[in-house]
Scaffold this motif. Structure first.
Motif, PDB file in Angstrom:
ATOM      1  N   ASP A  90      -9.896   1.942  -5.219  1.00  9.70           N
ATOM      2  CA  ASP A  90      -9.967   3.343  -5.630  1.00  9.70           C
ATOM      3  C   ASP A  90     -10.271   3.406  -7.125  1.00  9.70           C
ATOM      4  O   ASP A  90      -9.566   2.826  -7.943  1.00  9.70           O
ATOM      5  CB  ASP A  90      -8.628   4.035  -5.331  1.00  9.70           C
ATOM      6  N   LEU A 107      -6.061  -3.350   4.377  1.00 10.97           N
ATOM      7  CA  LEU A 107      -5.505  -3.267   3.031  1.00 10.97           C
ATOM      8  C   LEU A 107      -4.329  -4.237   2.862  1.00 10.97           C
ATOM      9  O   LEU A 107      -4.180  -4.851   1.802  1.00 10.97           O
ATOM     10  CB  LEU A 107      -5.063  -1.837   2.726  1.00 10.97           C
ATOM     11  N   ASP A 108      -3.526  -4.415   3.915  1.00  8.79           N
ATOM     12  CA  ASP A 108      -2.454  -5.421   3.862  1.00  8.79           C
ATOM     13  C   ASP A 108      -3.048  -6.815   3.643  1.00  8.79           C
ATOM     14  O   ASP A 108      -2.529  -7.602   2.845  1.00  8.79           O
ATOM     15  CB  ASP A 108      -1.647  -5.414   5.161  1.00  8.79           C
ATOM     16  N   ARG A 110       0.849  -1.194   0.000  1.00  6.78           N
ATOM     17  CA  ARG A 110       0.000   0.000   0.000  1.00  6.78           C
ATOM     18  C   ARG A 110       0.887   1.247   0.000  1.00  6.78           C
ATOM     19  O   ARG A 110       2.106   1.147   0.172  1.00  6.78           O
ATOM     20  CB  ARG A 110      -0.957  -0.039   1.202  1.00  6.78           C
ATOM     21  N   GLY A 126       2.035   2.553  -4.939  1.00  8.06           N
ATOM     22  CA  GLY A 126       1.198   2.117  -3.823  1.00  8.06           C
ATOM     23  C   GLY A 126      -0.176   1.678  -4.308  1.00  8.06           C
ATOM     24  O   GLY A 126      -0.830   2.399  -5.071  1.00  8.06           O
ATOM     25  N   LEU A 127      -0.616   0.492  -3.855  1.00 12.43           N
ATOM     26  CA  LEU A 127      -1.852  -0.103  -4.372  1.00 12.43           C
ATOM     27  C   LEU A 127      -3.049   0.222  -3.495  1.00 12.43           C
ATOM     28  O   LEU A 127      -3.029   0.054  -2.277  1.00 12.43           O
ATOM     29  CB  LEU A 127      -1.694  -1.625  -4.475  1.00 12.43           C
ATOM     30  N   LEU A 128      -4.109   0.690  -4.161  1.00  8.17           N
ATOM     31  CA  LEU A 128      -5.422   0.915  -3.530  1.00  8.17           C
ATOM     32  C   LEU A 128      -6.452   0.257  -4.435  1.00  8.17           C
ATOM     33  O   LEU A 128      -7.059   0.918  -5.285  1.00  8.17           O
ATOM     34  CB  LEU A 128      -5.702   2.422  -3.386  1.00  8.17           C
ATOM     35  N   THR A 187      -3.056  -4.108   8.571  1.00  7.40           N
ATOM     36  CA  THR A 187      -4.228  -3.309   8.191  1.00  7.40           C
ATOM     37  C   THR A 187      -5.120  -4.127   7.254  1.00  7.40           C
ATOM     38  O   THR A 187      -4.664  -5.096   6.639  1.00  7.40           O
ATOM     39  CB  THR A 187      -3.813  -2.012   7.475  1.00  7.40           C
ATOM     40  N   LEU A 192      -4.257  -7.150   0.036  1.00  9.92           N
ATOM     41  CA  LEU A 192      -3.142  -7.313  -0.899  1.00  9.92           C
ATOM     42  C   LEU A 192      -2.524  -8.698  -0.785  1.00  9.92           C
ATOM     43  O   LEU A 192      -2.107  -9.292  -1.781  1.00  9.92           O
ATOM     44  CB  LEU A 192      -2.087  -6.232  -0.653  1.00  9.92           C
TER      45      LEU A 192
END
Length: 481
Positions: free
Chosen positions: A67, A102-103, A13, A62-64, A100, A106
């Protein structure tokens, strides 16, 4: 060409230290590192050598994943291309933030690829902080505590990478054909990334109508007709006063650095806007650094269409009608694109007089029109840059073809050149032995350069002169004392 190196792809991220780890692994400062998230957007390639072996390192943005904005979606697409080519994936996480959502997302995404991957638990600055990394074992893959900024734990990560992938000896990877380094330079949003993608034949750089999309330098190697080209897509260069973010200021520095290591600079000019003061400033950077230069006027299809529409509007005015015979109507087919091209090039030459040696090509990176003309031009200027003229041939030219009196400035001591030899290449530099006690006037150097270019092919490359001044005799020295 040798077998392509297996690649270790760094993902994660935003703002967890991916670029810092990339710079540490490659031993370079290729990726911009600031506290501002979202700086890296394109894929950045480098090479790590460890225990006599070589491996390719790829930094991604950085990956979102959720989004929907254009740039984050493009970053994700760019990262997926890198992941598809990867031999090993490294998920970088921030131990200060813990695991997190998001981690976790991913990690699921990387696991679904079927590729081997490990976790680099970053920002473990001391032994006491290693416990923070332990929480990431819940993701079910090997965890390596590292401090990318200081290099702690990076050796264990590289050992694991070498154990999981088949790597080649670093000496073997170095054996390659002649490489031409080409820096793509220009103002923001003139089409540099679009041209890189066109030349590479793949979506290598993120293209967006938002100026300043590219911040890092993006390297892409292309092999064509047994020659290898490394294109460096640089960030758009603008005046210092126009940059606000720290990353923007760094990107300009990185662009200048990318230019310094290139053989050829492709100066991209927006054909619709024309040559601006910013273009002239960037062109001066290329000339001062001694790069060979090609001026590429991009968006030429749009420029022609805009000129055609302007001609039609002008023809409808009273002034335009007065230029035609009574009853004669304006015909769109009377518009001459060739004349427009001629006038446009003349304008470029007037505004960029110091780049009189640079060839000009008109193209459209988006449609591909005339883009392939660049490869022969790159070859031509790269070869001219490395051309060496034998000393006997130079002095024969000087004696037989050059009228030195034509270049002598009024009221100046007549110039005599006793001897000329080429001191070095890239750019071609010539050593002059003269009867002068002061440096030659710039107009005389320009005269010599024009004569030299008329005889020898130095297209696209600057030419430099070094003068050996005649020592003042003892009599004149004594009178000065």
């Amino acid at each position: 060409m040798t077998t392509r190196l297996p690649s270790l792809v760094i993902v994660g991220r935003p703002n967890v230290g991916k670029s810092t780890l990339f710079n540490r692994l490659t031993g370079t400062r290729r990726s911009i590192v600031t506290n501002e998230p979202g700086i890296t957007r394109d894929r950045i390639y480098g090479k790590a050598e460890w225990r006599g072996r070589a491996i390719e390192i790829v930094d991604t943005g950085g990956l979102l994943p959720d989004d929907k904005a254009i740039i984050p979606q493009e970053i994700l697409r760019q990262a997926r291309v890198a992941i598809d080519e990867a031999a090993l994936l490294v998920l970088v996480v921030d131990t200060h933030a813990g695991v997190t959502p998001l981690d976790q997302e991913l990690a699921r995404l990387l696991r679904s690829t079927g590729k081997p991957f490990v976790i680099a638990a970053n920002k473990v600055d001391s032994g006491q902080q290693e416990a923070n990394a332990a929480t990431f074992h819940e993701l079910g893959v090997p965890v390596f505590p590292v401090a990318a900024e200081h290099g702690t734990g990076v050796d264990d990560l590289l050992d694991a990478a070498l154990a999981q992938v088949s790597v080649v000896e670093s000496e073997e990877e170095e054996k390659r054909p002649d490489l031409i380094e080409v820096a793509i330079i220009g103002r923001p949003n003139v089409g540099k990334s679009t041209l890189l993608n066109r030349m590479a034949g793949e979506e290598r750089s993120i293209v967006s109508p938002t100026p300043g999309t590219t911040m890092d330098n993006v390297d892409t190697e292309v092999t064509r007709d047994a020659r290898t080209y490394r294109f460096v897509d640089t960030a758009g260069i603008r005046r210092k006063g126009k940059t606000t973010l720290v990353a923007e200021k760094l990107s300009v520095v990185m662009a200048r650095r990318g230019l310094e290591r290139a053989d050829v600079a492709l100066l991209i000019v927006d054909g619709v806007q024309g040559v601006t003061q910013g273009d002239a400033q960037i062109a001066s950077y290329a000339e001062e650094s001694g790069r060979s230069v090609i001026i590429a006027v991009n968006k030429w299809d749009l420029a022609v269409e805009a000129a055609r529409e302007a001609a039609a509007l002008d023809a409808a005015t009273a002034k335009g009608k007065s230029k035609r015979a009574p009853g004669e109507k304006h015909r769109p087919e009377d518009f001459d694109p060739g004349r427009l091209l001629y006038d446009y090039e003349k304008l470029i030459r007037e505004k960029l007089k110091f780049l009189s040696y640079a060839p000009v090509v008109f193209l459209s990176a988006k449609t591909g029109e005339r883009a392939q003309k660049l490869y022969p031009l790159i070859d031509q200027v790269a070869d001219a840059r490395r051309r060496r003229i034998p000393t006997p041939e130079l002095n024969r030219w000087l004696k037989e073809d050059v009228d030195l009196q034509r270049g002598t400035t009024p009221k100046a001591r007549p110039v005599r050149i006793y001897y000329i030899t080429q001191a070095k290449i890239a750019p071609p530099t010539f050593l002059l032995f003269t009867n002068q006690k002061t440096p030659l006037h710039f107009s005389y150097e320009r005269f010599l350069e024009n004569q030299l270019r008329a005889k020898f092919d130095f297209a696209g490359t600057p030419v430099r002169f070094i003068q050996r001044l005649r020592k003042r005799d003892k009599k004149s020295r004594g009178s000065d004392e």
